[in-house]
Design an enzyme around this catalytic site. Structure first.
Site, PDB file in Angstrom:
ATOM      1  N   ASP A  12      98.236   3.801  38.230  1.00  4.24           N
ATOM      2  CA  ASP A  12      97.230   4.529  37.705  1.00  4.24           C
ATOM      3  C   ASP A  12      96.729   3.547  36.618  1.00  4.24           C
ATOM      4  O   ASP A  12      97.450   3.034  35.669  1.00  4.24           O
ATOM      5  CB  ASP A  12      97.757   5.819  37.166  1.00  4.24           C
ATOM      6  CG  ASP A  12      96.521   6.689  36.861  1.00  4.24           C
ATOM      7  OD1 ASP A  12      96.316   7.653  37.545  1.00  4.24           O
ATOM      8  OD2 ASP A  12      95.876   6.481  35.757  1.00  4.24           O
ATOM      9  N   ILE A  13      95.368   3.545  36.337  1.00  7.23           N
ATOM     10  CA  ILE A  13      94.875   2.825  35.265  1.00  7.23           C
ATOM     11  C   ILE A  13      95.015   3.267  33.946  1.00  7.23           C
ATOM     12  O   ILE A  13      94.966   2.619  32.960  1.00  7.23           O
ATOM     13  CB  ILE A  13      93.304   2.633  35.330  1.00  7.23           C
ATOM     14  CG1 ILE A  13      92.643   1.233  34.954  1.00  7.23           C
ATOM     15  CG2 ILE A  13      92.492   3.894  35.197  1.00  7.23           C
ATOM     16  CD1 ILE A  13      91.055   0.960  35.473  1.00  7.23           C
ATOM     17  N   ASN A  38      95.760  17.061  42.337  1.00  5.16           N
ATOM     18  CA  ASN A  38      94.719  17.926  41.786  1.00  5.16           C
ATOM     19  C   ASN A  38      93.732  18.280  42.636  1.00  5.16           C
ATOM     20  O   ASN A  38      93.407  17.079  43.329  1.00  5.16           O
ATOM     21  CB  ASN A  38      94.382  17.124  40.276  1.00  5.16           C
ATOM     22  CG  ASN A  38      95.128  17.284  39.067  1.00  5.16           C
ATOM     23  OD1 ASN A  38      95.703  18.223  38.833  1.00  5.16           O
ATOM     24  ND2 ASN A  38      95.277  16.031  38.682  1.00  5.16           N
ATOM     25  N   GLU A  79      89.770  14.523  38.898  1.00  7.15           N
ATOM     26  CA  GLU A  79      88.567  13.510  38.364  1.00  7.15           C
ATOM     27  C   GLU A  79      88.089  12.514  39.658  1.00  7.15           C
ATOM     28  O   GLU A  79      86.856  12.333  39.577  1.00  7.15           O
ATOM     29  CB  GLU A  79      89.445  12.573  37.416  1.00  7.15           C
ATOM     30  CG  GLU A  79      88.704  11.329  36.810  1.00  7.15           C
ATOM     31  CD  GLU A  79      89.317  10.423  36.224  1.00  7.15           C
ATOM     32  OE1 GLU A  79      90.283  10.799  35.494  1.00  7.15           O
ATOM     33  OE2 GLU A  79      88.905   9.210  35.848  1.00  7.15           O
ATOM     34  N   VAL A  80      88.869  12.227  40.513  1.00  3.82           N
ATOM     35  CA  VAL A  80      88.465  11.259  41.648  1.00  3.82           C
ATOM     36  C   VAL A  80      88.551  12.356  42.949  1.00  3.82           C
ATOM     37  O   VAL A  80      89.803  12.663  43.384  1.00  3.82           O
ATOM     38  CB  VAL A  80      89.281  10.145  41.844  1.00  3.82           C
ATOM     39  CG1 VAL A  80      88.956   9.321  43.001  1.00  3.82           C
ATOM     40  CG2 VAL A  80      89.398   9.135  40.515  1.00  3.82           C
ATOM     41  N   HIS A  92      94.671  12.257  46.654  1.00  3.67           N
ATOM     42  CA  HIS A  92      95.698  11.441  46.173  1.00  3.67           C
ATOM     43  C   HIS A  92      96.851  12.217  45.497  1.00  3.67           C
ATOM     44  O   HIS A  92      96.574  13.489  45.005  1.00  3.67           O
ATOM     45  CB  HIS A  92      95.115  10.470  45.004  1.00  3.67           C
ATOM     46  CG  HIS A  92      94.523  11.110  43.859  1.00  3.67           C
ATOM     47  ND1 HIS A  92      93.406  11.717  44.200  1.00  3.67           N
ATOM     48  CD2 HIS A  92      94.807  11.573  42.679  1.00  3.67           C
ATOM     49  CE1 HIS A  92      92.942  12.276  42.652  1.00  3.67           C
ATOM     50  NE2 HIS A  92      93.769  12.071  41.991  1.00  3.67           N
TER      51      HIS A  92
HETATM   52  P1  5GP Z   1      92.788  13.405  39.106  1.00  4.12           P
HETATM   53  O1  5GP Z   1      92.576  14.064  37.914  1.00  4.12           O
HETATM   54  O2  5GP Z   1      91.639  13.046  40.095  1.00  4.12           O
HETATM   55  O3  5GP Z   1      94.274  13.812  39.928  1.00  4.12           O
HETATM   56  O4  5GP Z   1      93.402  11.625  38.699  1.00  4.12           O
HETATM   57  C1  5GP Z   1      92.768  10.500  39.118  1.00  4.12           C
HETATM   58  C2  5GP Z   1      93.351   9.693  38.318  1.00  4.12           C
HETATM   59  O5  5GP Z   1      92.864   8.385  38.744  1.00  4.12           O
HETATM   60  C3  5GP Z   1      93.685   9.660  36.768  1.00  4.12           C
HETATM   61  O6  5GP Z   1      94.834   9.471  36.503  1.00  4.12           O
HETATM   62  C4  5GP Z   1      92.664   8.360  36.471  1.00  4.12           C
HETATM   63  O7  5GP Z   1      93.502   7.534  35.219  1.00  4.12           O
HETATM   64  C5  5GP Z   1      93.177   7.458  37.713  1.00  4.12           C
HETATM   65  N1  5GP Z   1      91.882   6.468  37.799  1.00  4.12           N
HETATM   66  C6  5GP Z   1      90.642   6.638  37.654  1.00  4.12           C
HETATM   67  N2  5GP Z   1      89.756   5.577  37.916  1.00  4.12           N
HETATM   68  C7  5GP Z   1      90.739   4.615  38.352  1.00  4.12           C
HETATM   69  C8  5GP Z   1      90.368   3.148  38.691  1.00  4.12           C
HETATM   70  O8  5GP Z   1      89.567   2.825  38.743  1.00  4.12           O
HETATM   71  N3  5GP Z   1      91.531   2.630  38.930  1.00  4.12           N
HETATM   72  C9  5GP Z   1      92.968   3.211  38.663  1.00  4.12           C
HETATM   73  N4  5GP Z   1      94.019   2.356  39.223  1.00  4.12           N
HETATM   74  N5  5GP Z   1      93.016   4.486  38.580  1.00  4.12           N
HETATM   75  C10 5GP Z   1      92.262   5.089  38.320  1.00  4.12           C
END
Ligand code: 5GP
Length: 120
Positions: free
Chosen positions: A33-34, A91, A99-100, A104
């Site tokens: 994760d970034i 999530n 967020e994405v 995942h």
């Molecule tokens: P969500 O809230 O959708 O479950 O989490 C998305 C995750 O993706 C977050 O923890 C965020 O830090 C990670 N993330 C967002 N953009 C990127 C990216 O460009 N590269 C990587 N490696 N992780 C990302």
């Protein structure tokens, strides 16, 4: 929710954006994760176009579903957190603050993670 082919994980899968890969097979990719929230924070994603676990469960082939579960377990062992313990989390949607919009699973580990959800 319709799948958005321009989401950041779709772009990582197409090689348009780099990632720190930790695992890859025919059906799944895992990368750091970034913005890590624990010493170990890895994301495991299926390569197919699914927005959530319910979308994945409804549409992915049995082979994809089995491969994904096996990938999550293999990554946890590879990361060295299988003995010390880890948390997996997915999530989906507004209430979970997804967020994405590409399905995942987060794998967190490397420290005591506390209990379940924070109380606020
Ligand atoms: P969500 O809230 O959708 O479950 O989490 C998305 C995750 O993706 C977050 O923890 C965020 O830090 C990670 N993330 C967002 N953009 C990127 C990216 O460009 N590269 C990587 N490696 N992780 C990302």
């Amino acid at each position: 929710m319709a799948y958005d082919r321009n989401n950041i994980f779709a772009r990582i899968l197409r090689g348009e954006i780099p990632c720190q890969k930790v695992y890859e097979d025919e059906h799944a990719l895992a990368f750091n994760d970034i913005r890590p929230q624990a010493p170990v924070h890895v994301l495991v994603i299926p390569k197919g176009e699914y927005v959530s676990i319910d979308d994945f469960a409804a549409k992915a082939s049995p082979a994809e579903q089995i491969a994904f579960i096996k990938a999550v377990g293999a990554v946890a062992r590879q990361l060295g957190v299988a003995d010390s313990g880890y948390r997996i989390l997915a999530n989906h949607g507004v209430n979970a603050n997804q967020e994405v919009p590409h399905f995942h699973v987060h794998i967190f580990g490397g420290r005591n993670l506390g209990r379940m959800l924070p109380r606020d």
